[in-house]
Motif scaffolding. Structure first.
Motif, PDB file in Angstrom:
ATOM      1  N   GLN A  88      48.051  47.968  43.895  1.00 63.88           N
ATOM      2  CA  GLN A  88      47.689  49.305  44.355  1.00 63.88           C
ATOM      3  C   GLN A  88      47.442  50.307  43.218  1.00 63.88           C
ATOM      4  O   GLN A  88      48.035  51.380  43.163  1.00 63.88           O
ATOM      5  CB  GLN A  88      48.761  49.833  45.317  1.00 63.88           C
ATOM      6  CG  GLN A  88      48.918  48.953  46.546  1.00 63.88           C
ATOM      7  CD  GLN A  88      49.921  49.479  47.549  1.00 63.88           C
ATOM      8  OE1 GLN A  88      50.829  50.227  47.218  1.00 63.88           O
ATOM      9  NE2 GLN A  88      49.751  49.075  48.798  1.00 63.88           N
ATOM     10  N   SER A 218      42.474  49.934  53.302  1.00 61.05           N
ATOM     11  CA  SER A 218      42.306  50.690  52.071  1.00 61.05           C
ATOM     12  C   SER A 218      41.405  51.907  52.244  1.00 61.05           C
ATOM     13  O   SER A 218      40.291  51.952  51.712  1.00 61.05           O
ATOM     14  CB  SER A 218      41.722  49.770  50.985  1.00 61.05           C
ATOM     15  OG  SER A 218      41.652  50.417  49.739  1.00 61.05           O
ATOM     16  N   PHE A 262      37.931  45.174  50.125  1.00 58.44           N
ATOM     17  CA  PHE A 262      38.284  46.451  49.504  1.00 58.44           C
ATOM     18  C   PHE A 262      37.055  47.119  48.888  1.00 58.44           C
ATOM     19  O   PHE A 262      36.080  46.450  48.534  1.00 58.44           O
ATOM     20  CB  PHE A 262      39.353  46.238  48.431  1.00 58.44           C
ATOM     21  CG  PHE A 262      40.635  45.678  48.985  1.00 58.44           C
ATOM     22  CD1 PHE A 262      41.553  46.505  49.604  1.00 58.44           C
ATOM     23  CD2 PHE A 262      40.904  44.320  48.911  1.00 58.44           C
ATOM     24  CE1 PHE A 262      42.738  45.999  50.135  1.00 58.44           C
ATOM     25  CE2 PHE A 262      42.084  43.797  49.434  1.00 58.44           C
ATOM     26  CZ  PHE A 262      42.992  44.641  50.053  1.00 58.44           C
ATOM     27  N   ARG A 302      41.990  44.706  45.254  1.00 57.87           N
ATOM     28  CA  ARG A 302      41.873  46.159  45.142  1.00 57.87           C
ATOM     29  C   ARG A 302      41.232  46.568  43.826  1.00 57.87           C
ATOM     30  O   ARG A 302      41.329  45.854  42.821  1.00 57.87           O
ATOM     31  CB  ARG A 302      43.248  46.814  45.273  1.00 57.87           C
ATOM     32  CG  ARG A 302      43.891  46.600  46.633  1.00 57.87           C
ATOM     33  CD  ARG A 302      45.252  47.292  46.705  1.00 57.87           C
ATOM     34  NE  ARG A 302      45.900  47.029  47.973  1.00 57.87           N
ATOM     35  CZ  ARG A 302      45.698  47.725  49.086  1.00 57.87           C
ATOM     36  NH1 ARG A 302      44.867  48.756  49.055  1.00 57.87           N
ATOM     37  NH2 ARG A 302      46.311  47.410  50.206  1.00 57.87           N
TER      38      ARG A 302
END
Length: 320
Positions: A88, A218, A262, A302
């Motif tokens: 993250q 996300s 993502f 991510r």
């Protein structure tokens, strides 16, 4: 409740438009990421070439640059090289990198300093986990994040300034899995339920209005707009949609590349995504490869871009 509108972009296939319109009327199950991950192990100090990628997810950093009309990412390096869960990433306005790291089954927030290339632990909460660290708009060093002692009780918290006492923002709204800011007064909360729900909340009144259901994991703030982007599943694939507060409507932008989940934005408003070992740029109605890390044996997820657009953070794990 906000009146949600669908505005298809010119050039989208009719079959795709029909599929997107169907998602506004039909709700299906959504994939959910648990708030707890496997506990971390000891750090690894060997090089990528000598040992290969470690187990679990790591945060990588690359240089991002334009070469003529082509966007490239170069010089990949692993910032958190160790077994376990590091994930993250999101940059602060100063260009430092926030991310979460797991220890003994709980995550804390860390910051990587771009000037000193050192890491600092920002939260120490053995009984709770922090997730999704995000800079607060119009704040010099404030960050918001999700805090939860288990999988079902996440709430939005904030640290108004570095070293300031943490405080809960919405005690009665949850469980929250992710969030993204429209501006300093409005925030989007992704609620961990089946199907997932994305709500816009006004901080002063705490009024909550649903803007989408069955939303991906996300949500992202869109640069230079009071807008948040997110993904939703369609028969054609994962659709990127944008909800704009000023327009009070929702726009379907494009499909993510095949296998992608993502997305992120550059400061100039270019859309990036990952799939497999590659990072892609959406341009001229097509996805163009920015970098392929197949030679490192990595699978990407991510991603985040620095406020100056010169660095790209990636989450990667060993490819199956």
């Amino acid at each position: 409740m906000i009146h949600q509108q669908f505005h298809p972009r010119p050039g989208l296939p009719l079959a795709f438009v029909a599929a997107v319109c169907t998602t506004f009327l039909m709700v299906s199950g959504c994939a959910r990421e648990t708030l707890q991950e496997a506990s971390m192990e000891a750090d690894s100090t060997e090089t990528e070439e000598a040992a290969g990628p470690p187990e679990g997810t790591d945060v990588w950093l690359l240089d991002l640059m334009w070469e003529g009309d082509t966007l490239r990412a170069k010089a990949p390096r692993n910032l958190t090289r160790r077994p376990g869960y590091d994930n993250q990433p999101l940059f602060t306005p100063a260009g430092n990198l926030l991310f979460v790291q797991m220890e003994a089954g709980k995550t804390d927030i860390w910051r990587w300093d771009t000037a000193t290339e050192s890491t600092t632990r920002l939260t120490v909460t053995p009984e709770q986990g922090e997730f999704s660290p995000t800079p607060i708009p119009a704040s010099e060093s404030g960050i918001s994040y999700i805090r939860s002692p288990d999988d079902t009780s996440g709430r939005l918290w904030r640290m108004p300034a570095e070293d300031a006492a943490a405080e809960i923002v919405f005690p009665d709204i949850g469980p929250v899995g992710y969030h993204a800011w429209f501006d300093a007064d409005f925030v989007a909360l992704w609620l961990l339920q089946e199907p997932s729900v994305l709500q816009v909340i006004e901080l002063d009144t705490q009024e909550a209005r649903t803007i989408a259901t069955d939303v991906g994991r996300s949500p992202q703030s869109v640069p230079s707009r009071r807008a948040v982007s997110y993904t939703r599943a369609s028969e054609e694939g994962e659709v990127v949609e944008i909800h704009d507060l000023d327009l009070e409507g929702t726009e379907a932008l494009t499909l993510l590349p095949e296998g992608g989940e993502f997305h992120a934005w550059t400061p100039a408003g270019a859309l990036l995504s990952t799939a497999g070992s590659r990072v892609f740029l959406w341009r001229d109605g097509d996805w163009q490869t920015v970098v392929d890390l197949d030679h490192l044996g990595l699978k990407l997820s991510r991603l985040a871009v620095s406020p100056g657009g010169e660095r790209l953070a990636l989450v990667a794990e060993p490819a199956p």
